[in-house]
Design a protein around this motif. Structure first.
Motif, PDB file in Angstrom:
ATOM      1  N   GLN A   1       0.846  -1.196   0.000  1.00 52.89           N
ATOM      2  CA  GLN A   1       0.000   0.000   0.000  1.00 52.89           C
ATOM      3  C   GLN A   1       0.880   1.245   0.000  1.00 52.89           C
ATOM      4  N   ALA A   2       0.543   2.194  -0.872  1.00 51.72           N
ATOM      5  CA  ALA A   2       1.313   3.438  -0.993  1.00 51.72           C
ATOM      6  C   ALA A   2       0.848   4.458   0.031  1.00 51.72           C
ATOM      7  N   TYR A   3       1.802   5.134   0.637  1.00 54.57           N
ATOM      8  CA  TYR A   3       1.522   6.206   1.585  1.00 54.57           C
ATOM      9  C   TYR A   3       2.187   7.509   1.161  1.00 54.57           C
ATOM     10  N   LEU A   4       2.864   7.516   0.023  1.00 56.53           N
ATOM     11  CA  LEU A   4       3.556   8.699  -0.457  1.00 56.53           C
ATOM     12  C   LEU A   4       3.374   8.818  -1.965  1.00 56.53           C
ATOM     13  N   ARG A   5       2.898   9.981  -2.404  1.00 51.36           N
ATOM     14  CA  ARG A   5       2.773  10.261  -3.845  1.00 51.36           C
ATOM     15  C   ARG A   5       3.762  11.378  -4.169  1.00 51.36           C
ATOM     16  N   VAL A   6       4.609  11.145  -5.158  1.00 46.90           N
ATOM     17  CA  VAL A   6       5.591  12.131  -5.598  1.00 46.90           C
ATOM     18  C   VAL A   6       5.239  12.549  -7.010  1.00 46.90           C
ATOM     19  N   GLU A   7       4.929  13.836  -7.182  1.00 43.31           N
ATOM     20  CA  GLU A   7       4.736  14.375  -8.529  1.00 43.31           C
ATOM     21  C   GLU A   7       6.094  14.888  -8.981  1.00 43.31           C
ATOM     22  N   LEU A   8       6.547  14.392 -10.122  1.00 46.53           N
ATOM     23  CA  LEU A   8       7.881  14.699 -10.609  1.00 46.53           C
ATOM     24  C   LEU A   8       7.923  16.037 -11.336  1.00 46.53           C
ATOM     25  N   GLN A   9       9.074  16.699 -11.293  1.00 44.36           N
ATOM     26  CA  GLN A   9       9.267  17.957 -12.001  1.00 44.36           C
ATOM     27  C   GLN A   9       9.102  17.767 -13.507  1.00 44.36           C
ATOM     28  N   THR A  10       9.399  16.588 -13.982  1.00 41.63           N
ATOM     29  CA  THR A  10       9.324  16.294 -15.418  1.00 41.63           C
ATOM     30  C   THR A  10       7.946  15.814 -15.841  1.00 41.63           C
ATOM     31  N   GLY A  11       7.023  15.726 -14.871  1.00 41.48           N
ATOM     32  CA  GLY A  11       5.685  15.214 -15.144  1.00 41.48           C
ATOM     33  C   GLY A  11       5.577  13.782 -14.662  1.00 41.48           C
TER      34      GLY A  11
END
Length: 83
Positions: A31-41
């Motif tokens: 189960q994911a507890y961290l979402r990272v939106e990347l600078q590159t999309g």
């Protein structure tokens, strides 16, 4: 007569959607507890373990980070019937 007042909006910045049990870590499938939106999309999802393991690198490439690892510390409610 010309108005010289600034236009003001009460709009609130959109909040990222909460992570659910269906969101899975891109490394191990937990189960994911961290979402990272990347600078590159795009985005990456991580369980708490892999978020800690790759934290330094993630901070270098992240545009935003949505961290819900605090949910792991939450205590479940106990009802009187459970006692």
């Amino acid at each position: 007569m010309e108005r010289k007042e600034a236009d003001v909006t009460t709009a609130i910045a959109p909040q990222p959607a909460a992570l659910t049990a269906g969101d899975r870590c891109d490394r191990c499938g937990a189960q994911a507890y961290l979402r990272v939106e990347l600078q590159t999309g795009g985005e990456l999802l991580f369980c708490a373990h892999h978020a800690r393991e790759h934290g330094d690198k993630l901070r270098q490439v992240a545009a935003t980070v949505h961290d819900e690892t605090h949910k792991l510390d939450d205590k479940p409610a106990v009802s009187d019937s459970d006692l």
